[in-house]
Write a protein that holds these residues in place. Structure first.
Motif, PDB file in Angstrom:
ATOM      1  N   ARG A   1      43.361 -21.157  17.648  1.00  0.00           N
ATOM      2  CA  ARG A   1      44.683 -20.531  17.535  1.00  0.00           C
ATOM      3  C   ARG A   1      45.736 -21.335  18.295  1.00  0.00           C
ATOM      4  O   ARG A   1      46.922 -21.222  18.034  1.00  0.00           O
ATOM      5  CB  ARG A   1      44.628 -19.093  18.063  1.00  0.00           C
TER       6      ARG A   1
ATOM      7  N   GLY B   1      31.275 -22.221  14.429  1.00  0.00           N
ATOM      8  CA  GLY B   1      30.659 -22.536  15.713  1.00  0.00           C
ATOM      9  C   GLY B   1      31.650 -22.535  16.853  1.00  0.00           C
ATOM     10  O   GLY B   1      32.785 -22.072  16.713  1.00  0.00           O
TER      11      GLY B   1
ATOM     12  N   GLY C   1      33.145  -8.389  13.920  1.00  0.00           N
ATOM     13  CA  GLY C   1      34.015  -7.496  13.162  1.00  0.00           C
ATOM     14  C   GLY C   1      34.625  -8.124  11.916  1.00  0.00           C
ATOM     15  O   GLY C   1      34.695  -7.486  10.858  1.00  0.00           O
TER      16      GLY C   1
ATOM     17  N   LEU D   1      34.220 -24.328  18.986  1.00  0.00           N
ATOM     18  CA  LEU D   1      35.108 -25.452  18.678  1.00  0.00           C
ATOM     19  C   LEU D   1      35.578 -26.124  19.974  1.00  0.00           C
ATOM     20  O   LEU D   1      35.469 -25.540  21.063  1.00  0.00           O
ATOM     21  CB  LEU D   1      36.306 -24.971  17.867  1.00  0.00           C
TER      22      LEU D   1
ATOM     23  N   ALA E   1      38.360 -26.465  21.177  1.00  0.00           N
ATOM     24  CA  ALA E   1      39.383 -25.677  21.876  1.00  0.00           C
ATOM     25  C   ALA E   1      39.637 -24.439  21.028  1.00  0.00           C
ATOM     26  O   ALA E   1      39.141 -24.345  19.894  1.00  0.00           O
ATOM     27  CB  ALA E   1      40.677 -26.471  22.052  1.00  0.00           C
TER      28      ALA E   1
HETATM   29  P1  ADP Z   1      33.748 -11.777  16.240  1.00  0.00           P
HETATM   30  O1  ADP Z   1      34.557 -10.651  15.671  1.00  0.00           O
HETATM   31  O2  ADP Z   1      32.905 -12.479  15.228  1.00  0.00           O
HETATM   32  O3  ADP Z   1      32.995 -11.398  17.494  1.00  0.00           O
HETATM   33  P2  ADP Z   1      35.774 -13.011  17.887  1.00  0.00           P
HETATM   34  O4  ADP Z   1      37.177 -12.798  17.428  1.00  0.00           O
HETATM   35  O5  ADP Z   1      35.287 -12.190  19.037  1.00  0.00           O
HETATM   36  O6  ADP Z   1      34.814 -12.882  16.633  1.00  0.00           O
HETATM   37  O7  ADP Z   1      35.555 -14.560  18.260  1.00  0.00           O
HETATM   38  C1  ADP Z   1      35.868 -15.564  17.318  1.00  0.00           C
HETATM   39  C2  ADP Z   1      37.248 -16.107  17.613  1.00  0.00           C
HETATM   40  O8  ADP Z   1      37.243 -16.743  18.896  1.00  0.00           O
HETATM   41  C3  ADP Z   1      37.702 -17.213  16.688  1.00  0.00           C
HETATM   42  O9  ADP Z   1      38.259 -16.691  15.521  1.00  0.00           O
HETATM   43  C4  ADP Z   1      38.705 -17.968  17.549  1.00  0.00           C
HETATM   44  O10 ADP Z   1      40.001 -17.550  17.251  1.00  0.00           O
HETATM   45  C5  ADP Z   1      38.378 -17.571  18.980  1.00  0.00           C
HETATM   46  N1  ADP Z   1      38.072 -18.713  19.846  1.00  0.00           N
HETATM   47  C6  ADP Z   1      38.631 -18.963  21.064  1.00  0.00           C
HETATM   48  N2  ADP Z   1      38.168 -20.099  21.583  1.00  0.00           N
HETATM   49  C7  ADP Z   1      37.263 -20.601  20.708  1.00  0.00           C
HETATM   50  C8  ADP Z   1      36.432 -21.753  20.688  1.00  0.00           C
HETATM   51  N3  ADP Z   1      36.422 -22.637  21.675  1.00  0.00           N
HETATM   52  N4  ADP Z   1      35.649 -21.943  19.623  1.00  0.00           N
HETATM   53  C9  ADP Z   1      35.643 -21.067  18.591  1.00  0.00           C
HETATM   54  N5  ADP Z   1      36.399 -19.961  18.545  1.00  0.00           N
HETATM   55  C10 ADP Z   1      37.204 -19.715  19.593  1.00  0.00           C
END
Ligand code: ADP
Ligand code: ASP
Ligand code: MG
Length: 468
Positions: free
Chosen positions: A243, A236, A11, A238, A240
């Motif tokens: 946020r 990618g 999104g 991460l 952790a």
């Molecule tokens: P999209 O809209 O692309 O599906 P999401 O919001 O569903 O994105 O997923 C991406 C978000 O996941 C990141 O912005 C981050 O805040 C969160 N997130 C939580 N844990 C992790 C992690 N271990 N690595 C990367 N992102 C993470």
């Protein structure tokens, strides 16, 4: 078709005109050396607004969020006006007018037909992905990519569990191939919405929040794709959740087992079911940043690689309830656990972590909707204690299989925090435990600092002294 690649855009990757332009650039480049299939989520905020409208309509107040929903829908036309060819922008405007009328009608039915609400909610939610796919198709055409809109509901065939449907795999594979192969053979670029599907009878369903990743993996598996790319707003997977841990960094390589555990235990970047279809067909999954397309991101494959220090990432999941069932009748009895788990099965409630002692079973659930009924049915089996407001923390790494002392390091780091339900997952790539929700951020921050930001010598000292 083995040279096809699935590119899924979330999104935030399609939030505005600038984002869509970047996406068009990524697809353009992919089209030069592979056969891309594009799976796209609803524009940021649209699914939330559609579901909020359904909820508002159910409580007789559909007007309340109408303005907000209208503004979000209008964004599709604005973006098309800026990025699409004039005839396609007009097409989007027409689709949008029909959509507005259909949504108004559906909202009225939500109010009038309470028994059909789950199906109507899915029907409403599906407009998010249907519109974004139509918009992205128009934007790609303007960028000279020969894109073709495909209705994902003709490809992803599911059961009728609205809100969290399960795909029927043979049917999905066959239909996905039948819909997409002829387009790929003509070097066209199919564009379909994620998250949505339909039953065999053609009733619209959805795969659960965040389900577009899963759609991409299902499409990739059906076509035997070369790679499944998940394009998102971070570089990618991460170490952790960024946020919570601003210092979190990209993990270059993960095994399927590691990625599946992280996704399952709260790393929102991947829907929990994404890895399964890819793993079954041995298709690499790459997680990339649509804001930084040149960054290599994270590559997920069967093998992964070991990391010095053994731990690759820490995931966490809030809103967990712990149930403890104690009964001396468990002693030496068989069939007790079966009876216990059948209660959860009857209520379609997933159990995440389980630990047992001789006279008690502790387990976690994150969907507490059926909890009162579950507890009532468990009570004849033993004494039931319910603790809400808990969080799961999951430390993941292939190296955990072979590296001694990780648990000691982890628990020494958080020795002043109350820990319960400790489990080393069956795959042995994770160490999972439960803490109070209000201490989970501190837990993750301290573990990240200890396991990723300090020198190994510091870690040894911390483990030896028990100092955080
Ligand atoms: P999209 O809209 O692309 O599906 P999401 O919001 O569903 O994105 O997923 C991406 C978000 O996941 C990141 O912005 C981050 O805040 C969160 N997130 C939580 N844990 C992790 C992690 N271990 N690595 C990367 N992102 C993470
Ligand atoms: N648009 C859906 C959601 O917001 C699916 C997704 O983004 O993956 O949950
Ligand atoms: Mg997502």
């Amino acid at each position: 078709m083995s040279e096809s690649t699935v590119l899924k855009f979330g999104g935030t990757s399609v939030a505005d005109a600038g984002a869509l332009q970047r996406v068009a650039g990524v697809v353009q480049r992919a089209h030069r050396n592979t056969r891309p299939i594009v799976v796209v989520s609803a524009l940021a905020g649209v699914t939330d607004a559609l579901l909020a409208a359904a909820d508002a309509a159910a409580s007789g107040d559909a007007e309340r969020i109408r303005l907000q929903l209208d503004a979000l829908l209008e964004r599709h036309a604005e973006i098309a006006g800026r990025l699409a060819r004039p005839e396609n922008a007009r097409g989007i405007r027409t689709v949008l007018e029909h959509t507005r009328a259909e949504i108004a009608d559906l909202l009225q039915r939500v109010a009038a037909e309470p028994e059909r609400r789950p199906a109507l909610r899915d029907e409403l939610a599906a407009y998010g992905e249907r519109l974004s796919a139509a918009l992205l198709t128009a934007v790609l055409l303007a960028a000279d990519v020969p894109a073709r809109y495909v209705d994902a509901r003709h490809c992803l065939i599911t059961d009728g569990t609205h809100g969290r449907a399960t795909p029927i795999l043979p049917e999905t594979e066959q239909r996905t191939r039948a819909e997409l192969a002829p387009l790929l053979d003509r070097r066209l670029v199919p564009v379909l919405g994620g998250y949505i599907g339909a039953t065999l009878a053609g009733v619209t369903t959805t795969l659960g929040r965040g389900g577009s990743d899963y759609s991409a993996a299902l499409v990739g598996a059906a076509l035997g794709a070369r790679e499944i790319q998940i394009w998102t707003d971070v570089s990618g997977v991460l170490t952790a959740d960024p946020r919570v841990v601003p210092a979190a960094g990209t993990i270059p390589r993960l095994s399927y087992a590691e990625a599946a555990e992280l996704a399952y235990f709260g790393a929102k970047v991947l829907h929990p079911k994404t890895i399964q279809p890819a793993m079954e067909r041995d298709i690499p999954v790459r997680i990339c940043n649509s804001k930084a397309p040149a960054h290599p991101g994270t590559m997920v494959t069967a093998r992964g690689e070991l990391r010095a220090g053994a731990v690759k990432a820490i995931a966490h999941k809030c809103g967990i309830t712990v149930l403890q069932i104690s009964s001396t009748r468990m002693l030496g009895a068989y069939g007790f656990l079966r009876g216990l788990f059948e209660v959860f099965e009857r209520h379609q409630t997933v159990v995440d972590v389980v630990t047992t002692s001789e006279v008690s079973v502790s387990l976690t659930v994150d969907d507490a909707r059926s909890l009162p009924a579950i507890v009532a049915e468990l009570e004849p089996l033993g004494t039931v204690a319910v603790e809400s407001g808990r969080a799961i923390v999951c430390v993941v790494g292939e190296g955990l299989r072979t590296t001694p002392g990780i648990a000691a390091r982890v628990f020494a780091t958080i020795s002043d925090i109350n820990v319960s339900l400790i489990s080393q997952g069956a795959s042995r790539v994770n160490l999972t435990f439960v803490v109070d929700e209000d201490r989970v951020q501190e837990t993750v921050l301290r573990l990240h600092d200890a396991l990723f930001e300090r020198e190994p010598a510091d870690l040894d000292a911390a483990a030896a002294t028990g100092a955080p």
